[in-house]
Scaffold this motif. Sequence first.
Motif, PDB file in Angstrom:
ATOM      1  N   HIS A 215       0.810  -1.212   0.000  1.00 19.67           N
ATOM      2  CA  HIS A 215       0.000   0.000   0.000  1.00 19.67           C
ATOM      3  C   HIS A 215       0.851   1.272   0.000  1.00 19.67           C
ATOM      4  N   ILE A 216       1.939   1.263   0.745  1.00 15.17           N
ATOM      5  CA  ILE A 216       2.805   2.449   0.806  1.00 15.17           C
ATOM      6  C   ILE A 216       3.392   2.752  -0.570  1.00 15.17           C
ATOM      7  N   GLN A 217       3.874   1.711  -1.254  1.00 17.35           N
ATOM      8  CA  GLN A 217       4.409   1.919  -2.601  1.00 17.35           C
ATOM      9  C   GLN A 217       3.323   2.385  -3.571  1.00 17.35           C
ATOM     10  N   LEU A 218       2.127   1.828  -3.427  1.00 18.20           N
ATOM     11  CA  LEU A 218       1.023   2.204  -4.308  1.00 18.20           C
ATOM     12  C   LEU A 218       0.667   3.685  -4.132  1.00 18.20           C
ATOM     13  N   GLU A 219       0.584   4.110  -2.883  1.00 14.94           N
ATOM     14  CA  GLU A 219       0.301   5.518  -2.617  1.00 14.94           C
ATOM     15  C   GLU A 219       1.466   6.397  -3.104  1.00 14.94           C
ATOM     16  N   GLY A 220       2.670   5.927  -2.874  1.00 11.03           N
ATOM     17  CA  GLY A 220       3.843   6.674  -3.331  1.00 11.03           C
ATOM     18  C   GLY A 220       3.852   6.847  -4.830  1.00 11.03           C
ATOM     19  N   LEU A 241       6.743   8.138   1.770  1.00 10.94           N
ATOM     20  CA  LEU A 241       6.222   7.996   0.411  1.00 10.94           C
ATOM     21  C   LEU A 241       7.255   8.428  -0.625  1.00 10.94           C
ATOM     22  N   LYS A 242       7.966   9.498  -0.303  1.00 10.08           N
ATOM     23  CA  LYS A 242       8.994  10.004  -1.235  1.00 10.08           C
ATOM     24  C   LYS A 242      10.107   8.970  -1.406  1.00 10.08           C
ATOM     25  N   ALA A 282      -6.415   3.127  -2.013  1.00  7.38           N
ATOM     26  CA  ALA A 282      -7.083   2.168  -1.125  1.00  7.38           C
ATOM     27  C   ALA A 282      -7.960   1.192  -1.911  1.00  7.38           C
ATOM     28  N   VAL A 283      -8.621   1.699  -2.958  1.00  4.67           N
ATOM     29  CA  VAL A 283      -9.455   0.835  -3.805  1.00  4.67           C
ATOM     30  C   VAL A 283      -8.607  -0.260  -4.433  1.00  4.67           C
ATOM     31  N   TYR A 284      -7.442   0.113  -4.969  1.00  2.00           N
ATOM     32  CA  TYR A 284      -6.605  -0.871  -5.657  1.00  2.00           C
ATOM     33  C   TYR A 284      -5.794  -1.721  -4.693  1.00  2.00           C
ATOM     34  N   SER A 285      -5.547  -1.218  -3.524  1.00  2.00           N
ATOM     35  CA  SER A 285      -4.875  -2.027  -2.509  1.00  2.00           C
ATOM     36  C   SER A 285      -5.781  -3.161  -2.050  1.00  2.00           C
TER      37      SER A 285
END
Length: 424
Positions: A215-220, A241-242, A282-285
């Motif tokens: 999830h962290i990578q996805l948001e990043g 995230l960076k 969040a949807v894709y996670s």
Amino acid sequence: MQEDFLHHIWKFQKFSKAAMKTEEGEAIEIVHQGTHNFNSGPDFFNSQIRIGNQLWVGNVEIHLKSSDWYAHHHETDIAYDNVILHVVWKHDVEVFRRDNSVIPTFVLKPRVDDFALARYNKLFSTKKQWIACEEDFPEVDDFLLENWMERLYFERLENKSALIFELLETSKNDWEAVLFKMLAKNFGLKNNAEAFLSMAHSFDFSILRKIQDNHIQLEGLLFGQAGLLNIQNEVPYEKLLKKEYDFLKKKFKLENSQVAPVQFFRLRPVNFPTIRLAQLAAVYSRNKQLFSKIISVKTKEEIYTLFEVSASGFWDTHFHFSSVSAPRKKRLTKSFIDLLIINTIVPLVFCYRKYTGKEIPDALIILINSLKKEENTIVSRFNDLKPLAESALHSQALIELKTNYCDKKKCLQCAVGNYLLQKN
């Protein structure tokens, strides 16, 4: 006067047929007026016209003036060789086919009654109105409006199909990628739709598939490609995230120079691009192979379940990286999911069924009819004239009516305009 009005008069035979003659003096009997052609070529195909003692089968061409035949260069166009009758408002010149044979001319002007002209002139008057038929719209038959709105809704779906099929081509027929791009666009709402779509275009969907469990990578990935991780500050979550984004950027050779900048101006905090991107992540996670799930759902409740997500914990107390707000879960609301159903899910399923050669299921119409009407100026103004919008199908149909008919003065192609012109 528009030529379309003459098409309407001929199509519905709204003129006197007493002692009809061509300008050359031959008697005319209209056996069948023909089929209205909306593409290039003569205006009516397969007409049957008795001229003198001869029954002719061919095409009818309609102009405001006979000389328009030459203005449009029909005399050199093979497509007009089979015109058997030239119908005009005013006869000002003799007209010939390519082989120099005369085309019989029939003049409409003296045969159209004053009431029909008055109705036409009223509809196309220069008086400033919201829609041309504003004064008469409340009198339009309810059954006609209901059927017209359903047809308008499918026209709107067809219009939306253009973007979806374009995305399908650029995504190499990957429907999951198309869904992501359409969702990204609509998560951006009006202000950030193009920015979010450009973000979704900026990387291959296969990258999202590979990191979907993280999830962290996805948001990043989403925040980084959207250009939201460039501020240098000491917020630990943004730094995390960076860090993940820098890793992904190097690994997948990411680049975002073509991504349009997101906007915060004049947005309610719940619609800030930060919140909407976090919810999209969040949807894709939560959902792998989301498109496969969506094409099998039949009710809005099933879709609500798929999109029952909240932005990650950091966003409970933030709308932006740099400022803290009162604690609040940033859940996707049912009203927002309804917008996704209207603008993404139903059009996408519609296109997929067309692409695979399958019929459009009744469940799709039941689904759009199960949603409340959208609240906007167009829907409100129509409902003020005549209460008729109850569902999302109606509101979408009225948007189509206003933008592609009323605003473009296409009254003669509109069921409402035709009804008012034929009204006694």
